[in-house]
Design a protein around this motif. Structure first.
Motif, short mmCIF file in Angstrom:
data_model
loop_
_atom_site.label_atom_id
_atom_site.label_comp_id
_atom_site.label_asym_id
_atom_site.label_seq_id
_atom_site.Cartn_x
_atom_site.Cartn_y
_atom_site.Cartn_z
N LEU A 191 5.79 1.71 -4.44
CA LEU A 191 6.32 2.33 -3.23
C LEU A 191 6.08 1.47 -1.99
N GLY A 192 7.12 1.32 -1.18
CA GLY A 192 7.02 0.59 0.08
C GLY A 192 7.83 1.28 1.16
N ILE A 193 8.07 0.57 2.26
CA ILE A 193 8.78 1.16 3.39
C ILE A 193 9.41 0.05 4.22
N LEU A 194 10.47 0.37 4.95
CA LEU A 194 11.02 -0.54 5.94
C LEU A 194 10.11 -0.53 7.16
N THR A 195 9.74 -1.70 7.64
CA THR A 195 8.75 -1.75 8.73
C THR A 195 9.24 -1.03 9.98
N ASP A 196 10.55 -1.12 10.29
CA ASP A 196 11.02 -0.50 11.53
C ASP A 196 11.20 1.01 11.40
N GLU A 197 10.95 1.55 10.21
CA GLU A 197 10.86 3.01 10.06
C GLU A 197 9.48 3.51 10.47
N GLU A 213 1.84 -3.51 14.33
CA GLU A 213 1.57 -2.07 14.34
C GLU A 213 2.08 -1.42 13.06
N ALA A 214 3.28 -1.80 12.64
CA ALA A 214 3.84 -1.24 11.41
C ALA A 214 3.04 -1.65 10.19
N LEU A 215 2.68 -2.92 10.10
CA LEU A 215 1.95 -3.40 8.93
C LEU A 215 0.57 -2.76 8.81
N ASP A 216 -0.10 -2.54 9.93
CA ASP A 216 -1.41 -1.90 9.88
C ASP A 216 -1.28 -0.46 9.35
N TRP A 217 -0.25 0.24 9.81
CA TRP A 217 0.01 1.61 9.33
C TRP A 217 0.32 1.60 7.83
N ILE A 218 1.15 0.67 7.42
CA ILE A 218 1.58 0.59 6.02
C ILE A 218 0.39 0.30 5.11
N THR A 265 12.94 -0.08 -13.66
CA THR A 265 11.73 -0.89 -13.47
C THR A 265 11.61 -1.46 -12.05
N GLY A 266 12.54 -1.11 -11.18
CA GLY A 266 12.53 -1.65 -9.82
C GLY A 266 11.59 -0.91 -8.90
N LEU A 267 11.78 -1.17 -7.61
CA LEU A 267 10.89 -0.63 -6.58
C LEU A 267 11.54 0.51 -5.81
N PHE A 268 10.70 1.22 -5.04
CA PHE A 268 11.15 2.34 -4.21
C PHE A 268 10.74 2.06 -2.77
N THR A 269 11.67 2.27 -1.84
CA THR A 269 11.39 2.02 -0.43
C THR A 269 11.75 3.26 0.40
N ILE A 270 10.78 3.75 1.17
CA ILE A 270 11.03 4.87 2.07
C ILE A 270 11.86 4.38 3.26
N GLU A 271 12.93 5.12 3.55
CA GLU A 271 13.80 4.83 4.69
C GLU A 271 14.23 6.17 5.27
N THR A 272 13.42 6.75 6.13
CA THR A 272 13.63 8.15 6.49
C THR A 272 14.81 8.39 7.43
N ALA A 295 6.81 6.64 13.19
CA ALA A 295 5.69 6.69 12.25
C ALA A 295 5.40 8.13 11.83
N ASP A 296 5.52 9.08 12.76
CA ASP A 296 5.32 10.49 12.42
C ASP A 296 6.35 10.93 11.39
N GLY A 297 7.61 10.54 11.60
CA GLY A 297 8.65 10.91 10.65
C GLY A 297 8.42 10.29 9.29
N SER A 298 7.99 9.03 9.26
CA SER A 298 7.71 8.38 7.98
C SER A 298 6.52 9.02 7.29
#
Length: 289
Positions: free
Chosen positions: A11-17, A24-29, A256-263, A273-276
């Motif tokens: 599981l991952g996420i788009l940084t600008d989400e 700031e995004a990377l520290d949260w992630i 077998t691939g990955l999942f990315t949160i994109e809210t 960040a609250d929404g994510s």
């Protein structure tokens, strides 16, 4: 529990989400124990508008936190097939210039260079701004996608065609058909069940069955659809996507691939960040059952 852990490990996420500011995004992630990131825009500017040196510096920050780049979320082919026709146009996520098809092929080469720097093989692309009758242009679109896939193949990369409501491949059925028409090993699909729900279409099982043979990456968002007002993004678990069944099917079918949160969701008086965080918590709760 085993299925839950397998998914969370991917599981991952788009940084600008999370934040427009990369650090700031990377520290949260990292604090939220996600595994990877996708890069789309930083400080409101599309990733492809940064220099190679700046992109290399971003990678250092990403890898210093034990993360990796799963895909480059490019705006490639968010452009009209022809400047002579009126089309729907959507968000280009900080792209500084508006390009025609030839310009977007040049942008593809830039995306491939950036992907090399970021140590990822995967580049998200689209299917051109939506025509009044997309089906009439399916062969032309597939031909353009094939040509792009040939370029990617020569560089060892994979293109991920996303279902995007503002593009000709707006639905699962449409991108499934385009992938079949193009029929190239370097062209796969990025399946976003939330984008399907945004159109008022059933993401699972109907949408999933249209894209299943070609999926190489998955975006996670949720949405609801109102006949009067259209689609609206909401936190995962609060929309119409049957994520319990969808995720179980992906695992059962051997994805077998990955999942990315994109809210694409920001609560009233809250931050991205609250929404994510709301979507991440909704996903984790869903996986507990």
């Amino acid at each position: 529990m085993q299925t839950k852990q397998k998914l969370l490990d991917r599981l991952g996420i788009l940084t600008d989400e999370v934040s427009p500011y990369l650090i700031e995004a990377l520290d949260w992630i990292a604090a939220n124990e996600l595994r990877h990131v996708e890069l789309r825009s930083v400080q409101g500017m599309n990733i492809l508008n940064f220099s190679s040196a700046e992109i290399a510096d971003m990678l250092k920050e990403i890898e210093s936190r034990g993360l990796f780049v799963s895909a480059l979320a490019s705006p490639v082919f968010k452009c009209p097939l022809s400047p002579d026709r009126t089309t729907i146009q959507g968000d280009q996520f900080g792209q500084l210039e508006h390009h025609d098809v030839a310009g977007h092929f040049r942008l593809l080469h830039r995306a491939l260079d950036a992907a090399d720097i970021l140590r990822t093989r995967y580049i998200r692309i689209f299917s051109f701004w939506r025509e009044d009758d997309p089906e009439s242009y399916a062969e032309e679109i597939a031909g353009r996608l094939y040509a792009a896939a040939e370029i990617a193949y020569s560089r060892g990369a994979i293109l991920l065609l996303e279902n995007e409501p503002s593009c000709n491949g707006g639905s699962a059925e449409e991108i499934g058909r385009l992938a079949a028409l193009a029929d190239h090993p370097a062209l796969k699909l990025l399946w976003d069940p939330g984008n399907e729900a945004f159109l008022g279409r059933p993401a699972y099982p109907d949408g999933y069955n249209s894209v299943k043979p070609y999926i190489a990456h998955v975006h996670l968002k949720d949405a609801i659809y109102h006949p009067d007002s259209g689609g609206q993004c909401v936190p995962i678990g609060r929309g119409s996507v049957d994520y319990a069944q969808q995720l179980a099917a992906l695992m059962k079918d051997g994805y077998t691939g990955l999942f990315t949160i994109e809210t694409h969701y920001r609560p009233l008086n809250g931050s991205t960040a609250d929404g994510s965080a709301m979507s991440l918590n909704g996903l984790r709760q869903l996986l507990q059952h």
